[in-house]
Structure formats: C-alpha cells, structure tokens
Design a protein around this motif. Structure first.
Motif, PDB file in Angstrom:
ATOM      1  N   UNK A 209       0.848  -1.194   0.000  1.00 55.15           N
ATOM      2  CA  UNK A 209       0.000   0.000   0.000  1.00 55.15           C
ATOM      3  C   UNK A 209       0.879   1.238   0.000  1.00 55.15           C
ATOM      4  N   UNK A 210       0.266   2.402  -0.151  1.00 56.50           N
ATOM      5  CA  UNK A 210       1.000   3.664  -0.154  1.00 56.50           C
ATOM      6  C   UNK A 210       1.318   4.151   1.255  1.00 56.50           C
ATOM      7  N   UNK A 211       0.852   3.447   2.276  1.00 57.04           N
ATOM      8  CA  UNK A 211       1.115   3.819   3.661  1.00 57.04           C
ATOM      9  C   UNK A 211       2.293   3.028   4.209  1.00 57.04           C
ATOM     10  N   UNK A 212       2.945   3.585   5.220  1.00 53.99           N
ATOM     11  CA  UNK A 212       4.058   2.904   5.869  1.00 53.99           C
ATOM     12  C   UNK A 212       4.247   3.454   7.273  1.00 53.99           C
ATOM     13  N   UNK A 213       4.977   2.720   8.083  1.00 56.93           N
ATOM     14  CA  UNK A 213       5.294   3.178   9.437  1.00 56.93           C
ATOM     15  C   UNK A 213       4.055   3.439  10.268  1.00 56.93           C
ATOM     16  N   UNK A 214       4.009   4.600  10.931  1.00 54.25           N
ATOM     17  CA  UNK A 214       2.884   4.939  11.804  1.00 54.25           C
ATOM     18  C   UNK A 214       1.585   5.111  11.041  1.00 54.25           C
ATOM     19  N   UNK A 215       1.669   5.379   9.723  1.00 51.09           N
ATOM     20  CA  UNK A 215       0.464   5.533   8.911  1.00 51.09           C
ATOM     21  C   UNK A 215      -0.356   4.245   8.860  1.00 51.09           C
ATOM     22  N   UNK A 216       0.305   3.111   9.044  1.00 52.82           N
ATOM     23  CA  UNK A 216      -0.389   1.830   8.989  1.00 52.82           C
ATOM     24  C   UNK A 216      -1.386   1.657  10.131  1.00 52.82           C
ATOM     25  N   UNK A 217      -1.306   2.509  11.137  1.00 51.62           N
ATOM     26  CA  UNK A 217      -2.257   2.444  12.238  1.00 51.62           C
ATOM     27  C   UNK A 217      -3.672   2.812  11.817  1.00 51.62           C
ATOM     28  N   UNK A 218      -3.818   3.488  10.666  1.00 52.65           N
ATOM     29  CA  UNK A 218      -5.146   3.870  10.182  1.00 52.65           C
ATOM     30  C   UNK A 218      -5.499   3.130   8.893  1.00 52.65           C
ATOM     31  N   UNK A 219      -4.690   2.132   8.503  1.00 48.92           N
ATOM     32  CA  UNK A 219      -4.952   1.411   7.262  1.00 48.92           C
ATOM     33  C   UNK A 219      -6.254   0.622   7.362  1.00 48.92           C
ATOM     34  N   UNK A 220      -7.082   0.715   6.324  1.00 46.35           N
ATOM     35  CA  UNK A 220      -8.361   0.002   6.288  1.00 46.35           C
ATOM     36  C   UNK A 220      -8.693  -0.362   4.847  1.00 46.35           C
ATOM     37  N   UNK A 221      -7.721  -0.953   4.145  1.00 48.00           N
ATOM     38  CA  UNK A 221      -7.911  -1.316   2.759  1.00 48.00           C
ATOM     39  C   UNK A 221      -8.256  -2.779   2.578  1.00 48.00           C
ATOM     40  N   UNK A 222      -7.972  -3.313   1.388  1.00 47.57           N
ATOM     41  CA  UNK A 222      -8.360  -4.666   1.046  1.00 47.57           C
ATOM     42  C   UNK A 222      -7.343  -5.717   1.468  1.00 47.57           C
ATOM     43  N   UNK A 223      -6.101  -5.325   1.666  1.00 46.31           N
ATOM     44  CA  UNK A 223      -5.057  -6.283   1.997  1.00 46.31           C
ATOM     45  C   UNK A 223      -5.065  -6.654   3.478  1.00 46.31           C
ATOM     46  N   UNK A 224      -4.519  -7.810   3.779  1.00 47.80           N
ATOM     47  CA  UNK A 224      -4.415  -8.241   5.178  1.00 47.80           C
ATOM     48  C   UNK A 224      -3.333  -7.464   5.917  1.00 47.80           C
ATOM     49  N   UNK A 225      -2.351  -6.960   5.188  1.00 49.27           N
ATOM     50  CA  UNK A 225      -1.247  -6.220   5.786  1.00 49.27           C
ATOM     51  C   UNK A 225      -1.073  -4.893   5.055  1.00 49.27           C
ATOM     52  N   UNK A 226      -0.642  -3.878   5.792  1.00 45.27           N
ATOM     53  CA  UNK A 226      -0.482  -2.540   5.232  1.00 45.27           C
ATOM     54  C   UNK A 226       0.759  -2.453   4.359  1.00 45.27           C
TER      55      UNK A 226
END
Length: 239
Positions: A209-226
């Motif tokens: 995904x386009x998120x990384x690090x602390x941004x992954x705390x708000x990830x809510x996409x289709x993948x199981x992992x950010x």
C-alpha cells in the motif's frame, strides 16, 4: 518498510461424506441456488460475498436471459460480537461461451440493520474475453469512497502462469489521524501468480500500500497487511 515472507504448505483432503454447501434447482426459466456458501462472485471475481460466521446463508435466482437477483447473509448476528449483515444484489451477466466476449454489471447493497449509518452501496462491472478479465467497482458509504480495478490474465506464456492484479483507491471525507499526522487518501494493490505443477497448485502473492510506518495504524484497505507482504502457497489434494 519491512518485507515479510511467509511460506506455507497446505495439503487438502477431499471427502465425500460432507453435505453440499449449495443446493441448485431449476424453476421454469430460473436457476435457483440456496446454500450456506456464497453462490456468486460478481463482476468476474471482483466482488465476492464474504463468509464471516458459522451461521450464514443465502439465495440466488438467475433468469435464462442473464438477469439475476439474490441476497446473502454472511452473519446472522446470532453469535455474541457479530452483527447481522444482509447483502442484497441485482445484476445482469452475459457470457455464454468461455472464448466469446462477455460482460457483467450490477449493484450490491450491504445492510447492517443493527447499526445506524453503516449501510453502503457498491456498483460493479466486468468484461471477459478468452479467459482474461477486466473489472471495476465503486463503493460508497458515509464518509468514505472506495474504487477498485481488477485485471486477470489466464495462462500467460511462456510459463503458463495465471496472473491477477488488483489496484484500489480509498478516499475519506475527513482525515484519519495517526501519531505522525493524518491520512485522507491512500492506495493499495496486489499481485498474484499461480499455476499447476505435477499435481500441485502453486500460488505466489504480493501485497502493498501507499502507507508505511505509523500511517499503517489507520490502514483500512483490502489487503491483510499494510506494508509489503509476500506469501507462497503449495496445495495438493490427496484424493
């Protein structure tokens, strides 16, 4: 960004004693399917009703002209902590022959009767030609819009690999906050390669995904992992 690699070997046993998940009957010009497993994958595999709990079920009614309607309940809300969910859909599909062009379009509504403001709609469309598929979906819910593009290519030469690509964009009406700031728009994607080999089905997938690090705390996409994630799977049936 951290890359995780997971290798899994899964051996499946197929038994004849279990009861079928789906019962199918012809009713005049209609094909009726009832069961405890999803009976349809919409938009050529782009939208698939999920299997969420032990208590689930649904029906699907398809006319010989290609029109279909159905309802699927992935959760009946019986078990504590699970909410009642009803997925109702209507659409049209035209793909009479595997090698002939075909298409599908429709709309699905995800309803949560016990939750206020949680209902959402999704429109989808797919195109099929000689085993290759291209599809898109747009989902709208209060405060959020999600769009997804799917591409599937069957038996890509010279290795005979089946390739599947999915790209999704997620947009929020208001920012989602994390320790380093906020996020309003993010994207995620996945790549899957699979092929049979000596009676074993090999499957390699990559998600990111386009998120990384602390941004992954708000990830809510289709993948199981950010962040970037690889998985390899080998599957063989003993019987």
């Amino acid at each position: 960004m951290h890359t995780k690699i997971l290798a899994a070997l899964i051996i499946g046993l197929s038994g004849c004693a279990s009861q079928p998940d789906v019962v199918e009957r012809n009713v005049g010009q209609f094909d009726l399917r009832l069961g405890t497993a999803p009976t349809r994958s919409m938009a050529q595999g782009l939208v698939t009703p999920t299997t969420a709990s032990t208590f689930r079920g649904g029906l699907d009614l398809t006319h010989e002209s290609g029109w279909y309607v159905g309802q699927w309940a992935p959760s009946m809300g019986i078990i504590e902590g699970n909410q009642l969910e009803l997925d109702s859909y209507i659409g049209y599909v035209q793909h009479r022959f595997d090698q002939a062009p075909g298409y599908e379009l429709g709309v699905i509504r995800y309803s949560f009767p016990e939750l206020e403001g949680a209902d959402r709609h999704e429109v989808y469309a797919g195109f099929n030609l000689a085993g290759s598929r291209l599809g898109g979906a747009l989902s709208s819910r209060p405060g959020r819009t999600d769009s997804t593009l799917l591409l599937e290519l069957g038996a890509v030469s010279p290795l005979g690999l089946d390739l599947r690509l999915k790209y999704a964009s997620h947009s929020m009406d208001s920012p989602m906050y994390h320790p380093g700031g906020s996020v309003e728009v993010f994207n995620d994607w996945s790549l899957n390669l699979s092929r049979p080999w000596l009676g074993v089905h090999l499957d390699l997938s990559y998600t990111d995904s386009s998120l990384s690090g602390s941004e992954c705390g708000v990830y809510s996409g289709q993948n199981s992992y950010c962040e970037s994630y690889f998985m390899f799977k080998a599957e063989r049936s003993l019987f």
